[in-house]
Each structure stands twice: as C-alpha cells, then as structure tokens.
Design a protein around this motif. Structure first.
Motif, PDB file in Angstrom:
ATOM      1  N   ASP A  25       1.760  -5.266  -0.415  1.00  0.00           N
ATOM      2  CA  ASP A  25       1.755  -5.658   0.988  1.00  0.00           C
ATOM      3  C   ASP A  25       0.909  -4.702   1.815  1.00  0.00           C
ATOM      4  O   ASP A  25       0.353  -3.735   1.294  1.00  0.00           O
ATOM      5  CB  ASP A  25       3.167  -5.892   1.513  1.00  0.00           C
ATOM      6  CG  ASP A  25       3.848  -4.650   1.975  1.00  0.00           C
ATOM      7  OD1 ASP A  25       5.034  -4.760   2.353  1.00  0.00           O
ATOM      8  OD2 ASP A  25       3.256  -3.569   1.971  1.00  0.00           O
TER       9      ASP A  25
ATOM     10  N   ASN B  21      -2.849  -0.715  -9.171  1.00  0.00           N
ATOM     11  CA  ASN B  21      -2.558   0.646  -8.709  1.00  0.00           C
ATOM     12  C   ASN B  21      -3.712   1.226  -7.916  1.00  0.00           C
ATOM     13  O   ASN B  21      -3.506   1.947  -6.935  1.00  0.00           O
ATOM     14  CB  ASN B  21      -2.230   1.541  -9.905  1.00  0.00           C
ATOM     15  CG  ASN B  21      -0.774   1.412 -10.302  1.00  0.00           C
ATOM     16  OD1 ASN B  21       0.119   1.865  -9.603  1.00  0.00           O
ATOM     17  ND2 ASN B  21      -0.513   0.740 -11.395  1.00  0.00           N
TER      18      ASN B  21
ATOM     19  N   ILE C  98       1.383  -2.389   3.853  1.00  0.00           N
ATOM     20  CA  ILE C  98       1.676  -0.952   3.931  1.00  0.00           C
ATOM     21  C   ILE C  98       1.748  -0.339   2.539  1.00  0.00           C
ATOM     22  O   ILE C  98       2.375   0.695   2.325  1.00  0.00           O
ATOM     23  CB  ILE C  98       2.962  -0.656   4.725  1.00  0.00           C
ATOM     24  CG1 ILE C  98       4.091  -1.573   4.326  1.00  0.00           C
ATOM     25  CG2 ILE C  98       2.693  -0.753   6.199  1.00  0.00           C
ATOM     26  CD1 ILE C  98       5.406  -1.172   4.972  1.00  0.00           C
ATOM     27  N   ALA C  99       1.069  -0.987   1.583  1.00  0.00           N
ATOM     28  CA  ALA C  99       0.864  -0.427   0.241  1.00  0.00           C
ATOM     29  C   ALA C  99       2.137  -0.324  -0.588  1.00  0.00           C
ATOM     30  O   ALA C  99       2.319   0.631  -1.332  1.00  0.00           O
ATOM     31  CB  ALA C  99       0.162   0.933   0.316  1.00  0.00           C
ATOM     32  N   THR C 100       3.011  -1.317  -0.467  1.00  0.00           N
ATOM     33  CA  THR C 100       4.159  -1.412  -1.375  1.00  0.00           C
ATOM     34  C   THR C 100       3.704  -2.221  -2.580  1.00  0.00           C
ATOM     35  O   THR C 100       3.252  -3.353  -2.417  1.00  0.00           O
ATOM     36  CB  THR C 100       5.307  -2.169  -0.693  1.00  0.00           C
ATOM     37  OG1 THR C 100       5.580  -1.574   0.561  1.00  0.00           O
ATOM     38  CG2 THR C 100       6.544  -2.150  -1.559  1.00  0.00           C
ATOM     39  N   LEU C 101       3.828  -1.671  -3.787  1.00  0.00           N
ATOM     40  CA  LEU C 101       3.358  -2.373  -4.989  1.00  0.00           C
ATOM     41  C   LEU C 101       4.546  -2.794  -5.839  1.00  0.00           C
ATOM     42  O   LEU C 101       5.443  -1.994  -6.085  1.00  0.00           O
ATOM     43  CB  LEU C 101       2.456  -1.446  -5.806  1.00  0.00           C
ATOM     44  CG  LEU C 101       2.081  -1.928  -7.212  1.00  0.00           C
ATOM     45  CD1 LEU C 101       1.165  -3.110  -7.140  1.00  0.00           C
ATOM     46  CD2 LEU C 101       1.412  -0.799  -7.981  1.00  0.00           C
ATOM     47  N   HIS C 102       4.538  -4.050  -6.291  1.00  0.00           N
ATOM     48  CA  HIS C 102       5.593  -4.466  -7.208  1.00  0.00           C
ATOM     49  C   HIS C 102       5.082  -5.573  -8.116  1.00  0.00           C
ATOM     50  O   HIS C 102       4.367  -6.466  -7.657  1.00  0.00           O
ATOM     51  CB  HIS C 102       6.817  -4.955  -6.427  1.00  0.00           C
ATOM     52  CG  HIS C 102       8.054  -4.997  -7.242  1.00  0.00           C
ATOM     53  ND1 HIS C 102       8.625  -3.888  -7.819  1.00  0.00           N
ATOM     54  CD2 HIS C 102       8.834  -6.026  -7.615  1.00  0.00           C
ATOM     55  CE1 HIS C 102       9.696  -4.232  -8.491  1.00  0.00           C
ATOM     56  NE2 HIS C 102       9.852  -5.525  -8.385  1.00  0.00           N
ATOM     57  N   LYS C 103       5.460  -5.503  -9.377  1.00  0.00           N
ATOM     58  CA  LYS C 103       5.060  -6.555 -10.330  1.00  0.00           C
ATOM     59  C   LYS C 103       6.086  -7.676 -10.217  1.00  0.00           C
ATOM     60  O   LYS C 103       7.284  -7.426 -10.247  1.00  0.00           O
ATOM     61  CB  LYS C 103       5.061  -5.984 -11.748  1.00  0.00           C
ATOM     62  CG  LYS C 103       4.538  -6.936 -12.792  1.00  0.00           C
ATOM     63  CD  LYS C 103       4.221  -6.155 -14.072  1.00  0.00           C
ATOM     64  CE  LYS C 103       3.538  -7.020 -15.091  1.00  0.00           C
ATOM     65  NZ  LYS C 103       4.432  -7.933 -15.781  1.00  0.00           N
TER      66      LYS C 103
ATOM     67  N   TYR D  64       2.340  -7.856  -6.333  1.00  0.00           N
ATOM     68  CA  TYR D  64       2.525  -8.020  -4.889  1.00  0.00           C
ATOM     69  C   TYR D  64       2.164  -6.692  -4.248  1.00  0.00           C
ATOM     70  O   TYR D  64       2.757  -5.672  -4.584  1.00  0.00           O
ATOM     71  CB  TYR D  64       4.002  -8.367  -4.647  1.00  0.00           C
ATOM     72  CG  TYR D  64       4.493  -8.330  -3.228  1.00  0.00           C
ATOM     73  CD1 TYR D  64       4.824  -7.133  -2.593  1.00  0.00           C
ATOM     74  CD2 TYR D  64       4.683  -9.509  -2.520  1.00  0.00           C
ATOM     75  CE1 TYR D  64       5.300  -7.110  -1.306  1.00  0.00           C
ATOM     76  CE2 TYR D  64       5.171  -9.502  -1.229  1.00  0.00           C
ATOM     77  CZ  TYR D  64       5.485  -8.297  -0.634  1.00  0.00           C
ATOM     78  OH  TYR D  64       5.976  -8.283   0.642  1.00  0.00           O
TER      79      TYR D  64
ATOM     80  N   ARG E  10      -3.498  -0.367  -4.467  1.00  0.00           N
ATOM     81  CA  ARG E  10      -2.403   0.246  -3.711  1.00  0.00           C
ATOM     82  C   ARG E  10      -2.795   1.623  -3.225  1.00  0.00           C
ATOM     83  O   ARG E  10      -2.520   2.009  -2.088  1.00  0.00           O
ATOM     84  CB  ARG E  10      -1.124   0.353  -4.555  1.00  0.00           C
ATOM     85  CG  ARG E  10       0.047   0.897  -3.736  1.00  0.00           C
ATOM     86  CD  ARG E  10       1.102   1.631  -4.554  1.00  0.00           C
ATOM     87  NE  ARG E  10       1.101   3.049  -4.357  1.00  0.00           N
ATOM     88  CZ  ARG E  10       1.671   3.704  -3.326  1.00  0.00           C
ATOM     89  NH1 ARG E  10       2.289   3.029  -2.390  1.00  0.00           N
ATOM     90  NH2 ARG E  10       1.603   4.997  -3.253  1.00  0.00           N
TER      91      ARG E  10
END
Lengths: 204, 204
Positions: B118, B82, B120-125, B116, B85
């Motif tokens: 990316d 976090n 452009i600051a997309t966060l995903h577990k 993950y 991100r």
C-alpha cells in the motif's frame, strides 16, 4: 483516527518459570477493512530472543529489517548473540534517534538470559523502556489486555500453563477490539525448545 | 473511484483494473492502462495519484530491467516486491508517493504469487486483494466465491462477478476494465470489459 490504530494490532508477553511466552493477533487491516488474516508481528532475533512490534505495519517491517541488520552485524563482530537487556537498549536507542519524526511502533521484547532467567520489556514509540516482572502488553487492544493479564496471571507458571494463560488473555482481549483479532500466534520459549502455535478464536 | 483487484489461481495470477483517468468530476479518458507489464513474468497494477502512479511504476520497471541487464537473470517476484516496498518506505518520510500497488508474478520454481503494497509501504503476500472504492465490493465477492487453485475460466468468471458488482453498486463506477494475467508463458493482456467505447479522434 490515530496513526497507531491504522492497521490494528495486539501483543502480549508473559514470564513463567525459566520460560517466557509472547503472543500476537494476526489481523492486518486498513482502518475498517481487513486486508489479511496471517500477518506476522513477532520476529525472531535469535533462538532465545523475540521481538513483537505493534502499531503501523510499514514501520513494523522497516524497524524489524533495521534491527535484524544490527543484530547480524553484532553477531559478526562479537561472535555471540545479543543479551536481551542489550537488545532492549539497542531498540530504545534506534527509536529515540527518530525523536522528532518517530517510527509509529510499540515494541514488546521477550528473551531468555544466559542463566535462563526470562526478560520482558516494552517501550513506547520514542524508546522509553518499561521493564516488568510479570507481563507486558501493546497495541490497540492493550487496555483489555492489561485487565485480562492482571486477573489471569500468576507467577512461576510452567510452559504448558503459561501457554494456556497467555492464549486466553489474548483471545478474550482481542474479542473486545474490532481492529485486532482473526486468531493468534503464540511462541513459548524454554531453555531447550521453542513451541510455536496458532490459535483459532472468533474470526471476525 | 479507482478499482484495482487481483487474485492467484492454479498456475497463474491475474490483475484487473479500471481504465478511467479522472480529474475531479471530469473523465479525461476511459482507456488508460493501469496494469503495467514489468518484465516477461510480472504485472504491476497501480492505483493512486495520477503523476505519482506513472512516475513510480516506470521507475520500478526501469530498475527491474537494469537488474536483468547487470546480472543476466531476472529478479524474482518476492525480490521485486521487497525492492518496491523499500523505495516507497525510503520516500515515505521525504516525498511520499501516493500509489498503492498489486504486484503479480510467476517464478519457475515457486509458481504464481501476488503481493499487496500500500502507499505507506506495507508489504504482504496475499491470495486475493484489492484497492480503491471498488475494493469494498470486490473483496466481499472474492471472500464468497474464491478458493485456492481456481482454473482460469472460474477466475475470469469471478472477476466478471466483481466487475458487475462494482458497476451496479458504486455510485461513480468506472465503465471499463482491463484484465491481465501472468503464468508460465509470460505476462499478457487477457481482455477488456468495456461498457463505453472512447470515440476516436476525427481526422483534421
């Protein structure tokens, strides 16, 4: 390709009899590639207020964090939860602050007022509110969703029937949109309880 | 033509990355380490523009160390993800970093996790993920062969399958890869997969 179609999303909210339902798809993609099939687009603000955010995933996450912060501050100061209408105005103001460099998100807000009257609204990325009495849609599948909702919706549905209707509308619309899908996530909120369900549709 | 991919296994997480440093058509070196060891139990695999990659990952590493010095305990993997991100999101509308990141970590009571993030600051577990042109091949191989709770041998076998696929199907495939793992014993290099060895510098 439009920046709103970069990640892919589908959102719909519907009004029932003293209840509302809000549903989203679960795909997180980067243009043609699917990254995850369990992405969360609907967030709880408080027990009777939910916001769904479609559009660019990074802005979905940033905007949700900002809104959660503002609502927690409101709760500390006012010692109560925000009314849905007030929250919608807050979202609208936050979005318009960035008029010349906007968040690429289209929110769908659904809540139950103090008198258990359901409230839904949507807005564009600049905060132009659209109140509706029946349903609101957002995302890459929005055109299909308009058609599906218009034909399947009827007023004053009970929670069970509302769940069926919103699920069928969502699944049939995302099946025609390559950028959204991989199942669905539905919340049906009544004055006494919240039912959260996951849908399995065409997983592609 | 960068390839970074990772997956979560039974009590460990691993990240594999190519090791070519490329400028247009020229390969500067074939043993560039793109998977940084953030702290004792975290790995950061980064892909993207050269200068941004090194600058941003070092910045994250130093801030993670600073937190540990100030507070006496290390950051959890989720908190690090976090934080990363957040830094990317703040920079996004000022001076964006073109770096995409896979963050793998092991926490004592949570176990292994992979995030993950990316550019452009997309966060995903996630359980498995990939960046770069190689992702088109490694994601498909992982979709076919991955399952939850793989042993280390099975996971390395899958990584080798992905590398074989990238080598045979990507037009300008990177020749060498590095594999690093993180488990309860810490973050460390597991091995290299080389098909071209850099010639040593001749003594003057």
């Amino acid at each position: 390709m439009s920046i709103f179609e970069y990640n892919g999303s589908a959102l719909v909210a519907m009004v029932g009899k003293n209840c509302f339902a809000i549903a989203s798809d679960r795909r997180l993609g980067v243009q043609l590639q699917t990254i995850a099939t369990d992405f969360q687009r609907i967030f709880k603000i408080h027990d009777k207020l939910y916001i769904g955010l479609s559009g660019l995933a990074t802005d979905v996450q940033t905007l949700y964090q900002r809104l959660a912060f503002r609502h927690k501050l409101y709760q500390l100061r006012e010692e109560r939860d925000m009314k849905p209408e007030t929250f919608a105005s807050l979202v609208s103001a936050l979005l318009y602050e960035k008029r010349f460099g906007p968040y690429f998100c289209q929110p769908v807000i659904a809540g139950l007022g103090d008198d258990s009257v359901p409230f839904i609204c949507t807005m564009d990325c600049l905060g132009a509110k659209e109140l509706a009495k029946d349903f609101v849609v957002s995302g890459t599948a929005s055109e299909s969703l308009y058609g599906a909702c218009e034909s399947m919706y009827k007023p004053n549905m009970e929670p069970e029937e509302l769940f069926e209707t919103i699920s069928q509308a969502l699944l049939s619309s995302v099946d025609r949109d390559c950028l959204s899908g991989w199942g669905g996530h539905v919340f049906v909120v009544t004055p006494t309880q919240v039912q959260e369900r996951t849908l399995k549709g065409r997983m592609d | 033509m960068e390839c970074v991919f990772g997956l979560v296994g039974d009590g460990f997480a691993l990240i594999a990355a190519d090791t070519s440093a490329v400028h247009s058509i020229l390969v500067h070196k074939s043993n560039e380490d793109k998977v940084m060891i953030l702290d004792s139990h975290k790995l950061l695999g980064a892909s993207g523009e050269g200068g941004d990659r090194v600058q941003f990952t070092e910045y994250i590493q130093k801030n993670v160390h600073l937190y540990q010095f100030r507070n006496g305990i290390p950051l959890t993997t989720a908190a690090t993800a976090n934080f990363t991100r957040g830094e990317l999101a703040i920079a996004l509308r000022k001076n964006p970093y073109f770096v995409s990141i896979l963050l793998a970590g092991y926490d004592k009571d949570i176990g292994p996790s992979l995030y993950y993030i990316d550019y452009i600051a997309t966060l995903h577990k996630i359980e498995k993920g990939a960046f770069g042109y190689g992702s088109y091949f490694s994601l498909s191989m992982m979709d076919r062969h991955y399952r939850s709770g793989m042993s280390l041998e099975e996971a390395i076998d899958l990584v080798d399958k992905c590398i074989m696929e990238i080598r045979s199907r990507l037009v300008v495939a990177p020749p060498n890869f590095v594999i690093k793992i993180v488990d309860k014993d810490g973050a460390r290099e597991y091995g290299w997969r080389e098909s071209i060895k850099d010639a040593g510098v001749a003594a003057a």
